[in-house]
Scaffold this motif. Structure first.
Motif, PDB file in Angstrom:
ATOM      1  N   GLY A  13       0.777  -1.225   0.000  1.00  0.00           N
ATOM      2  CA  GLY A  13       0.000   0.000   0.000  1.00  0.00           C
ATOM      3  C   GLY A  13       0.811   1.279   0.000  1.00  0.00           C
ATOM      4  O   GLY A  13       0.259   2.351   0.207  1.00  0.00           O
ATOM      5  N   GLN A  14       2.113   1.177  -0.218  1.00  0.00           N
ATOM      6  CA  GLN A  14       2.962   2.368  -0.258  1.00  0.00           C
ATOM      7  C   GLN A  14       3.675   2.449  -1.598  1.00  0.00           C
ATOM      8  O   GLN A  14       4.001   1.435  -2.206  1.00  0.00           O
ATOM      9  N   VAL A  15       3.949   3.669  -2.044  1.00  0.00           N
ATOM     10  CA  VAL A  15       4.668   3.895  -3.294  1.00  0.00           C
ATOM     11  C   VAL A  15       6.159   4.002  -2.981  1.00  0.00           C
ATOM     12  O   VAL A  15       6.565   4.750  -2.095  1.00  0.00           O
ATOM     13  N   VAL A  16       6.961   3.220  -3.699  1.00  0.00           N
ATOM     14  CA  VAL A  16       8.414   3.208  -3.516  1.00  0.00           C
ATOM     15  C   VAL A  16       9.057   3.703  -4.809  1.00  0.00           C
ATOM     16  O   VAL A  16       8.744   3.208  -5.887  1.00  0.00           O
ATOM     17  N   VAL A  17       9.955   4.688  -4.699  1.00  0.00           N
ATOM     18  CA  VAL A  17      10.699   5.196  -5.849  1.00  0.00           C
ATOM     19  C   VAL A  17      12.155   4.799  -5.658  1.00  0.00           C
ATOM     20  O   VAL A  17      12.763   5.106  -4.635  1.00  0.00           O
ATOM     21  N   VAL A  18      12.696   4.093  -6.655  1.00  0.00           N
ATOM     22  CA  VAL A  18      14.072   3.626  -6.580  1.00  0.00           C
ATOM     23  C   VAL A  18      14.878   4.324  -7.674  1.00  0.00           C
ATOM     24  O   VAL A  18      14.632   4.119  -8.863  1.00  0.00           O
ATOM     25  N   ALA A  19      15.822   5.147  -7.249  1.00  0.00           N
ATOM     26  CA  ALA A  19      16.711   5.842  -8.184  1.00  0.00           C
ATOM     27  C   ALA A  19      17.881   4.926  -8.529  1.00  0.00           C
ATOM     28  O   ALA A  19      18.095   3.914  -7.864  1.00  0.00           O
ATOM     29  N   PRO A  20      18.650   5.283  -9.554  1.00  0.00           N
ATOM     30  CA  PRO A  20      19.836   4.491  -9.855  1.00  0.00           C
ATOM     31  C   PRO A  20      20.712   4.373  -8.606  1.00  0.00           C
ATOM     32  O   PRO A  20      20.873   5.350  -7.874  1.00  0.00           O
ATOM     33  N   PRO A  21      21.268   3.197  -8.351  1.00  0.00           N
ATOM     34  CA  PRO A  21      22.042   2.980  -7.113  1.00  0.00           C
ATOM     35  C   PRO A  21      23.170   3.994  -6.933  1.00  0.00           C
ATOM     36  O   PRO A  21      24.015   4.147  -7.805  1.00  0.00           O
ATOM     37  N   GLY A  22      23.137   4.688  -5.811  1.00  0.00           N
ATOM     38  CA  GLY A  22      24.193   5.614  -5.445  1.00  0.00           C
ATOM     39  C   GLY A  22      24.366   6.794  -6.385  1.00  0.00           C
ATOM     40  O   GLY A  22      25.407   7.439  -6.382  1.00  0.00           O
ATOM     41  N   GLU A  23      23.372   7.087  -7.187  1.00  0.00           N
ATOM     42  CA  GLU A  23      23.507   8.133  -8.183  1.00  0.00           C
ATOM     43  C   GLU A  23      22.295   9.047  -8.200  1.00  0.00           C
ATOM     44  O   GLU A  23      21.252   8.731  -7.662  1.00  0.00           O
ATOM     45  N   SER A  24      22.455  10.142  -8.867  1.00  0.00           N
ATOM     46  CA  SER A  24      21.340  11.033  -9.148  1.00  0.00           C
ATOM     47  C   SER A  24      20.719  10.610 -10.468  1.00  0.00           C
ATOM     48  O   SER A  24      21.377  10.009 -11.305  1.00  0.00           O
ATOM     49  N   ALA A  25      19.465  10.935 -10.645  1.00  0.00           N
ATOM     50  CA  ALA A  25      18.783  10.669 -11.910  1.00  0.00           C
ATOM     51  C   ALA A  25      18.559  11.996 -12.619  1.00  0.00           C
ATOM     52  O   ALA A  25      18.060  12.937 -12.021  1.00  0.00           O
ATOM     53  N   VAL A  26      18.940  12.065 -13.872  1.00  0.00           N
ATOM     54  CA  VAL A  26      18.749  13.263 -14.684  1.00  0.00           C
ATOM     55  C   VAL A  26      17.641  12.963 -15.680  1.00  0.00           C
ATOM     56  O   VAL A  26      17.760  12.034 -16.478  1.00  0.00           O
ATOM     57  N   LEU A  27      16.543  13.717 -15.597  1.00  0.00           N
ATOM     58  CA  LEU A  27      15.402  13.496 -16.465  1.00  0.00           C
ATOM     59  C   LEU A  27      15.160  14.726 -17.322  1.00  0.00           C
ATOM     60  O   LEU A  27      15.255  15.853 -16.816  1.00  0.00           O
ATOM     61  N   ASP A  28      14.832  14.504 -18.591  1.00  0.00           N
ATOM     62  CA  ASP A  28      14.443  15.626 -19.432  1.00  0.00           C
ATOM     63  C   ASP A  28      12.969  15.927 -19.143  1.00  0.00           C
ATOM     64  O   ASP A  28      12.321  15.201 -18.388  1.00  0.00           O
ATOM     65  N   PRO A  29      12.416  17.005 -19.685  1.00  0.00           N
ATOM     66  CA  PRO A  29      11.020  17.351 -19.378  1.00  0.00           C
ATOM     67  C   PRO A  29      10.030  16.224 -19.694  1.00  0.00           C
ATOM     68  O   PRO A  29       9.105  15.971 -18.919  1.00  0.00           O
ATOM     69  N   ARG A  30      10.220  15.507 -20.806  1.00  0.00           N
ATOM     70  CA  ARG A  30       9.311  14.417 -21.159  1.00  0.00           C
ATOM     71  C   ARG A  30       9.405  13.292 -20.121  1.00  0.00           C
ATOM     72  O   ARG A  30       8.388  12.763 -19.663  1.00  0.00           O
ATOM     73  N   GLN A  31      10.612  12.932 -19.729  1.00  0.00           N
ATOM     74  CA  GLN A  31      10.791  11.874 -18.735  1.00  0.00           C
ATOM     75  C   GLN A  31      10.214  12.300 -17.387  1.00  0.00           C
ATOM     76  O   GLN A  31       9.646  11.483 -16.663  1.00  0.00           O
ATOM     77  N   THR A  32      10.323  13.571 -17.063  1.00  0.00           N
ATOM     78  CA  THR A  32       9.760  14.081 -15.812  1.00  0.00           C
ATOM     79  C   THR A  32       8.241  13.949 -15.810  1.00  0.00           C
ATOM     80  O   THR A  32       7.640  13.521 -14.817  1.00  0.00           O
ATOM     81  N   ARG A  33       7.602  14.278 -16.948  1.00  0.00           N
ATOM     82  CA  ARG A  33       6.146  14.105 -17.054  1.00  0.00           C
ATOM     83  C   ARG A  33       5.762  12.637 -16.948  1.00  0.00           C
ATOM     84  O   ARG A  33       4.770  12.282 -16.295  1.00  0.00           O
ATOM     85  N   GLN A  34       6.557  11.753 -17.577  1.00  0.00           N
ATOM     86  CA  GLN A  34       6.284  10.313 -17.495  1.00  0.00           C
ATOM     87  C   GLN A  34       6.382   9.842 -16.044  1.00  0.00           C
ATOM     88  O   GLN A  34       5.533   9.088 -15.576  1.00  0.00           O
ATOM     89  N   LEU A  35       7.413  10.295 -15.336  1.00  0.00           N
ATOM     90  CA  LEU A  35       7.561   9.909 -13.935  1.00  0.00           C
ATOM     91  C   LEU A  35       6.366  10.394 -13.123  1.00  0.00           C
ATOM     92  O   LEU A  35       5.836   9.658 -12.284  1.00  0.00           O
TER      93      LEU A  35
END
Length: 76
Positions: free
Chosen positions: A41-63
């Protein structure tokens, strides 16, 4: 899970409406993926291990859409 380097879709479900991913890049421009899943019942967001995620505007909308879908799924 597939290697992000070999995936062709930019976003997609991994299993029956409980796990999704969106393509992104790390700060060095390497292909990575953000994962969104629902567990207990909880939402989990997993970023790349030990890294930042860089998203373009389209990827940000998808997320954003994936997070909304996950939240709706978690609420059920």
């Amino acid at each position: 899970m597939e290697d992000p380097e070999t995936r062709t879709p930019q976003v997609g479900p991994l299993s029956a409406d409980s796990h999704w991913w969106v393509a992104c890049a790390d700060p060095f421009g390497r292909s990575r993926a953000m994962n969104v899943l629902v567990q207990h019942g909880q939402v989990v967001v997993v970023a790349p291990p030990g890294e930042s995620a860089v998203l373009d505007p389209r990827q940000t909308r998808q997320l954003g859409r994936l997070l909304a879908s996950a939240a709706a799924s978690a609420h059920e």
